[in-house]
Design a protein around this motif. Structure first.
Motif, short mmCIF file in Angstrom:
data_model
loop_
_atom_site.label_atom_id
_atom_site.label_comp_id
_atom_site.label_asym_id
_atom_site.label_seq_id
_atom_site.Cartn_x
_atom_site.Cartn_y
_atom_site.Cartn_z
N THR A 1 0.88 -1.03 -0.01
CA THR A 1 0.06 0.37 -0.35
C THR A 1 0.84 0.96 0.21
O THR A 1 0.96 1.96 -0.81
N GLU A 2 1.83 1.15 0.92
CA GLU A 2 2.84 2.24 0.82
C GLU A 2 3.21 2.53 -0.55
O GLU A 2 4.20 4.14 -0.59
N LYS A 3 3.64 1.71 -1.31
CA LYS A 3 4.88 1.87 -2.24
C LYS A 3 3.85 2.55 -3.27
O LYS A 3 4.44 2.94 -3.90
N LEU A 4 2.98 2.02 -3.35
CA LEU A 4 1.55 1.70 -4.51
C LEU A 4 1.06 3.02 -4.15
O LEU A 4 1.13 4.39 -5.28
N LEU A 5 1.38 3.83 -3.19
CA LEU A 5 0.38 5.34 -2.91
C LEU A 5 1.32 6.28 -3.59
O LEU A 5 1.30 7.62 -3.62
N ASN A 6 2.31 5.86 -2.83
CA ASN A 6 4.02 6.88 -3.50
C ASN A 6 3.69 7.09 -4.89
O ASN A 6 4.38 8.37 -5.33
N GLU A 7 3.62 6.00 -5.57
CA GLU A 7 3.93 6.17 -6.91
C GLU A 7 2.57 7.14 -7.61
O GLU A 7 2.38 8.07 -8.51
N ILE A 8 1.05 6.78 -7.45
CA ILE A 8 0.34 6.66 -8.15
C ILE A 8 -0.20 9.15 -6.70
O ILE A 8 -0.26 9.49 -7.92
N GLU A 9 -0.02 9.34 -5.70
CA GLU A 9 0.39 10.29 -5.62
C GLU A 9 1.47 11.04 -6.09
O GLU A 9 1.51 12.30 -6.13
N ALA A 10 2.13 10.30 -6.87
CA ALA A 10 3.83 11.58 -7.38
C ALA A 10 3.09 11.84 -8.36
O ALA A 10 3.28 12.98 -8.67
N LEU A 11 1.80 11.71 -9.19
CA LEU A 11 1.46 12.08 -10.48
C LEU A 11 1.25 13.22 -10.53
O LEU A 11 0.04 13.93 -9.63
N ARG B 1 -7.14 12.82 -5.78
CA ARG B 1 -7.27 12.68 -4.50
C ARG B 1 -6.92 11.37 -5.18
O ARG B 1 -8.01 10.59 -5.72
N THR B 2 -6.75 10.34 -3.87
CA THR B 2 -6.67 9.40 -3.33
C THR B 2 -7.84 8.51 -1.86
O THR B 2 -7.46 9.23 -0.90
N VAL B 3 -8.56 7.40 -2.22
CA VAL B 3 -8.76 7.38 -1.26
C VAL B 3 -8.35 5.97 -1.22
O VAL B 3 -8.87 4.79 -2.20
N ILE B 4 -8.72 5.09 0.42
CA ILE B 4 -8.50 3.67 0.30
C ILE B 4 -9.71 3.14 1.32
O ILE B 4 -10.30 3.97 1.81
N HIS B 5 -10.11 2.08 0.70
CA HIS B 5 -10.97 1.57 1.45
C HIS B 5 -11.01 0.22 1.54
O HIS B 5 -9.88 -0.98 0.50
N GLY B 6 -11.55 -0.28 2.04
CA GLY B 6 -11.56 -2.00 3.22
C GLY B 6 -11.42 -1.55 4.55
O GLY B 6 -12.36 -1.06 5.04
N PRO B 7 -11.03 -3.11 4.71
CA PRO B 7 -11.79 -3.76 6.06
C PRO B 7 -10.99 -3.19 7.31
O PRO B 7 -9.60 -3.25 6.96
N ARG B 8 -11.22 -2.88 8.33
CA ARG B 8 -10.68 -2.14 9.70
C ARG B 8 -9.72 -3.53 9.81
O ARG B 8 -9.98 -4.29 9.99
N PHE B 9 -8.67 -3.25 10.73
CA PHE B 9 -7.82 -4.18 10.90
C PHE B 9 -8.52 -4.22 12.26
O PHE B 9 -8.92 -3.42 13.03
N PRO B 10 -7.85 -5.37 13.36
CA PRO B 10 -8.72 -6.11 14.44
C PRO B 10 -8.11 -4.95 15.18
O PRO B 10 -6.78 -4.74 15.40
N ASN C 1 4.62 6.28 5.11
CA ASN C 1 5.13 7.68 4.89
C ASN C 1 4.38 7.76 3.67
O ASN C 1 5.40 6.78 2.94
N ILE C 2 3.74 8.36 3.03
CA ILE C 2 3.66 8.93 1.80
C ILE C 2 3.94 10.51 1.40
O ILE C 2 3.17 11.38 2.19
N ASN C 3 4.49 10.40 0.78
CA ASN C 3 5.12 11.75 0.18
C ASN C 3 5.93 12.26 1.71
O ASN C 3 5.96 14.04 1.37
N GLY C 4 6.50 11.78 2.24
CA GLY C 4 7.13 12.59 3.35
C GLY C 4 6.39 13.11 4.44
O GLY C 4 6.38 13.74 5.20
N GLU C 5 4.98 12.28 3.92
CA GLU C 5 3.93 12.65 5.87
C GLU C 5 3.44 11.14 5.98
O GLU C 5 3.06 10.33 5.38
N ASP C 6 3.68 11.47 7.48
CA ASP C 6 3.17 10.30 8.22
C ASP C 6 1.38 9.74 8.46
O ASP C 6 1.24 10.92 8.89
N VAL C 7 1.44 8.61 7.50
CA VAL C 7 -0.46 8.43 8.03
C VAL C 7 -0.45 6.78 8.67
O VAL C 7 0.25 6.58 8.21
N ILE C 8 -1.05 7.28 9.46
CA ILE C 8 -1.54 5.56 10.04
C ILE C 8 -2.67 5.39 9.59
O ILE C 8 -3.30 5.58 8.80
#
Length: 151
Positions: free
Chosen positions: A16-26, A31-40, A57-64
């Motif tokens: 997820t981290e690698k994919l979002l970094n490259e997509i957000e760099a375009l 806007r990018t939104v990820i969707h899925g089940p919450r972690f337990p 870390n997405i484009n230099g910003e930490d995201v939980i």
């Protein structure tokens, strides 16, 4: 225009981290939104190598990362960007994925009833429209990464 990236498997945190970094760099990605089940909730009891909830870390910003990535919605303006996204997906999702553009909008562009209930008549920035979950606080489910901070 919006597209949906639908991996054939749920993505891990590293992917997820690698994919979002490259997509957000375009440049064309608005806007990018990820969707899925919450972690337990009890993930802390798992051995460290099986824990997926972590800070990415997405484009230099930490995201939980709070969800397993099952779908990625991307808002863009040019159809030619889909080819670039497809190349990124080929590199990071070897087990297969679909890129869908069937609907005109996957990400809401107009205020929803939930937006009005949660925020009243206050002016919402465009990137927040449709990001409302009336049962959670804003900080619990939305991270805004501003591209102009990275240029």
């Amino acid at each position: 225009m919006d597209i949906e990236i639908f991996p054939h498997r749920v993505l891990g945190s590293d992917t997820t981290e690698k994919l979002l970094n490259e997509i957000e760099a375009l440049n064309d990605v608005k806007r990018t939104v990820i969707h899925g089940p919450r972690f337990p909730a009890n993930e802390e009891t798992l051995p460290p190598k099986f824990r997926e909830r972590r800070v990415i870390n997405i484009n230099g910003e930490d995201v939980i990362l709070k969800v397993k990535t099952g779908r990625i919605f991307v808002e863009l303006t040019m159809e030619s960007t889909i080819k670039q996204i497809d190349e990124i997906c080929k590199k990071h999702i070897p087990y297969g994925y679909d890129i869908n553009q069937d609907k005109s909008n996957y990400i809401r562009k107009e205020r929803t009833v939930s937006d009005r209930i949660k925020y009243g008549e206050a002016d919402l920035p465009d990137e927040l429209i449709g990001m409302t979950d009336q049962y959670s606080s804003f900080e619990d489910h939305v991270n805004i990464l501003r591209k102009d901070q990275f240029d």
